[in-house]
Design a protein around this motif. Structure first.
Motif, PDB file in Angstrom:
ATOM      1  N   PHE A  16       1.042  37.977  72.793  1.00 17.95           N
ATOM      2  CA  PHE A  16       0.319  36.699  72.911  1.00 17.95           C
ATOM      3  C   PHE A  16       0.762  35.703  71.834  1.00 17.95           C
ATOM      4  O   PHE A  16       0.820  34.494  72.083  1.00 17.95           O
ATOM      5  N   ILE A  36       3.777  34.113  73.129  1.00 16.96           N
ATOM      6  CA  ILE A  36       3.451  33.122  74.177  1.00 16.96           C
ATOM      7  C   ILE A  36       3.068  31.791  73.515  1.00 16.96           C
ATOM      8  O   ILE A  36       3.519  30.713  73.916  1.00 16.96           O
ATOM      9  N   LEU A  37       2.256  31.912  72.447  1.00 16.32           N
ATOM     10  CA  LEU A  37       1.874  30.690  71.717  1.00 16.32           C
ATOM     11  C   LEU A  37       3.109  30.031  71.105  1.00 16.32           C
ATOM     12  O   LEU A  37       3.305  28.824  71.187  1.00 16.32           O
ATOM     13  N   LYS A  85       5.179  28.085  73.190  1.00 22.66           N
ATOM     14  CA  LYS A  85       4.393  26.922  73.659  1.00 22.66           C
ATOM     15  C   LYS A  85       4.147  26.976  75.169  1.00 22.66           C
ATOM     16  O   LYS A  85       4.126  25.945  75.852  1.00 22.66           O
ATOM     17  N   LEU A  86       4.023  28.197  75.685  1.00 24.23           N
ATOM     18  CA  LEU A  86       3.790  28.331  77.129  1.00 24.23           C
ATOM     19  C   LEU A  86       2.381  27.883  77.515  1.00 24.23           C
ATOM     20  O   LEU A  86       2.110  27.586  78.662  1.00 24.23           O
ATOM     21  N   THR A  87       1.493  27.871  76.524  1.00 23.56           N
ATOM     22  CA  THR A  87       0.105  27.479  76.830  1.00 23.56           C
ATOM     23  C   THR A  87      -0.210  26.078  76.293  1.00 23.56           C
ATOM     24  O   THR A  87      -1.370  25.685  76.222  1.00 23.56           O
ATOM     25  N   GLY A  88       0.814  25.364  75.865  1.00 23.49           N
ATOM     26  CA  GLY A  88       0.579  24.015  75.363  1.00 23.49           C
ATOM     27  C   GLY A  88       1.191  23.812  73.996  1.00 23.49           C
ATOM     28  O   GLY A  88       1.625  24.788  73.361  1.00 23.49           O
TER      29      GLY A  88
END
Ligand SMILES: Nc1ncnc2c1ncn2[C@@H]1O[C@H](COP(=O)(O)OP(=O)(O)OP(=O)(O)O)[C@@H](O)[C@H]1O
Ligand SMILES: [Mg+2]
Length: 391
Positions: free
Chosen positions: A180, A183-184, A187-190
């Protein structure tokens, strides 16, 4: 030797007068004596009392000397028995010695004949008691040792089980944290602001360090419980060294070090466990970079083609802090760090121990040449039995 007055002698003779005369004579010499004219009564006395010697007539009605002797030895195995017999029964007296009597004396006997026999009998009695005590204490020690051993074995198994289970249990959530965080980071979640980026970077690098520690502990548990599984396969050594160098490049460049790889042009192929070999070279290269403040780290590959001694050598050299001769001897033990350089938060002192053990499992060894202040060369030598074609 026991004091004569402490010695209890059990005298048994069906002829009451003779029994009494012998008791009295021995009492005059300072012995404690008790006399019986029947074997059964003597056995009763043996069951309740404490006697050093049994002096018994051979021919007696009801229970003869041999039967008495055998029954008496069941009650007290250290009891020393002497048979008294007339001339006509010497063969039976010899038979009595065969079943455990120490000696026999011929009737009628003089005190001068019986005293040396008693002295010898008492010495034997003392030896038997000492022997029994030693055997007993040996037995107790053996039992204590066996119980300590099985306790140790139980603790060792519990530790192996704990280490293996814990390492697995720790890896699962850690992989989720790392996944996770990545993922951060990607920048996959923003988008992230610079401070958040820095924090995620710290989560990732600390997580990776923790993961490598857990992996080391898992390897340690596997090695110590003998549960490492090796899967030999053809390994191209040039490619493997280049792969290690590529993985270490960022670390070396970060410290301003030159990382070189020297490999021969002809292919060096080894039939070995790739994962273990990779781990050893990674550990050595990682150390070389970690303990080298400036200069270079070089990975070298060579092979010797000397018949049955054919070998592949992988050397990792550095121009780092070096290791004193005294410290070199203990480097390959678990959790060992030497000098001041290794004692950072990033190190546990497991790398060389694991590498050394893995090298042994692969049939090879790691040797070291080092000079304080000049640098070190760790060389992994692996046998290459079918030179050019792998093991
Ligand atoms: N190339 C080297 N130069 C100088 N010292 C070294 C070198 N390699 C190892 N050492 C010394 O040997 C010690 C043991 O090395 P090892 O790889 O086992 O443990 P570590 O590097 O301290 O920790 P870990 O590898 O578990 O993260 C190190 O702490 C360091 O003091
Ligand atoms: Mg190390």
């Amino acid at each position: 030797m026991q004091e004569v007055s402490e010695v209890n002698i059990l005298v048994v003779d069906d002829e009451r007068a003779q029994m009494q005369a012998l008791c009295d004579t021995l009492k005059d010499q300072g012995f404690h004596t008790i006399g019986f004219n029947s074997g059964r009564l003597a056995l009763d006395a043996l069951r309740t009392g404490h006697f050093s010697l049994l002096l018994t007539d051979l021919m007696m009605p009801e229970l003869d000397g041999i039967a008495l002797l055998q029954a008496a030895q069941q009650i007290d195995p250290q009891l020393v028995c002497i048979i008294m017999t007339g001339n006509g029964t010497i063969t039976t007296a010899v038979e009595a010695m065969r079943v455990g009597a120490l000696d026999y004396i011929l009737k009628p006997f003089k005190l001068s004949a019986i005293l040396p026999v008693l002295t010898r009998a008492l010495a034997v009695r003392k030896l038997r008691i000492e022997n029994a005590a030693l055997t007993h204490s040996l037995h107790e020690h053996t039992l204590a040792l066996e119980s300590a051993n099985s306790e140790l074995e139980r603790a060792r198994r519990a530790k192996d089980h704990f280490m293996a289970t814990m390492s697995h249990e720790l890896r699962t959530p850690l992989n989720a944290i790392l996944g996770f965080a990545e993922i951060l980071q990607m920048k996959l979640t923003g988008p992230l602001n610079p401070e958040q980026e820095e924090h995620v970077e710290i989560i990732c690098s600390s997580g990776k360090h923790l993961l490598s520690l857990i992996n080391d502990l898992l390897d340690l548990a596997r090695i110590e419980s003998g549960k490492i599984e090796l899967n030999p396969e053809p390994v191209m050594c040039q490619a493997l060294l280049k792969e290690v160098a590529a993985a270490m490049q960022v670390l070396a460049v970060g410290k301003g070090l030159v990382l070189d790889v020297h490999v021969p042009t002809s292919e060096v192929r080894l039939n070995t466990d790739r994962r273990a070999l990779f781990q050893i070279v990674m550990n050595l290269a990682n150390n070389a970079i970690k303990y080298t403040p400036m200069g270079s780290v070089t990975l070298d590959l060579s092979q010797t083609a000397d018949g049955s001694n054919a070998a592949v050598c992988i050397s990792v050299s550095d121009t780092g802090v070096g290791i004193s001769a005294q410290d070199q001897a203990r480097l390959f033990s678990a959790f060992t760090q030497v000098g001041e350089h290794g004692k950072g938060t990033e190190s546990t002192g497991l790398g060389l121990y694991l590498s050394g053990e893995l090298a042994k499992l692969l049939g090879g060894r790691i040797t070291l040449k080092s000079e304080v202040g000049c640098g070190s060369t760790f060389t992994l030598t692996l046998p290459n039995m079918a030179h050019g074609h792998g093991v």
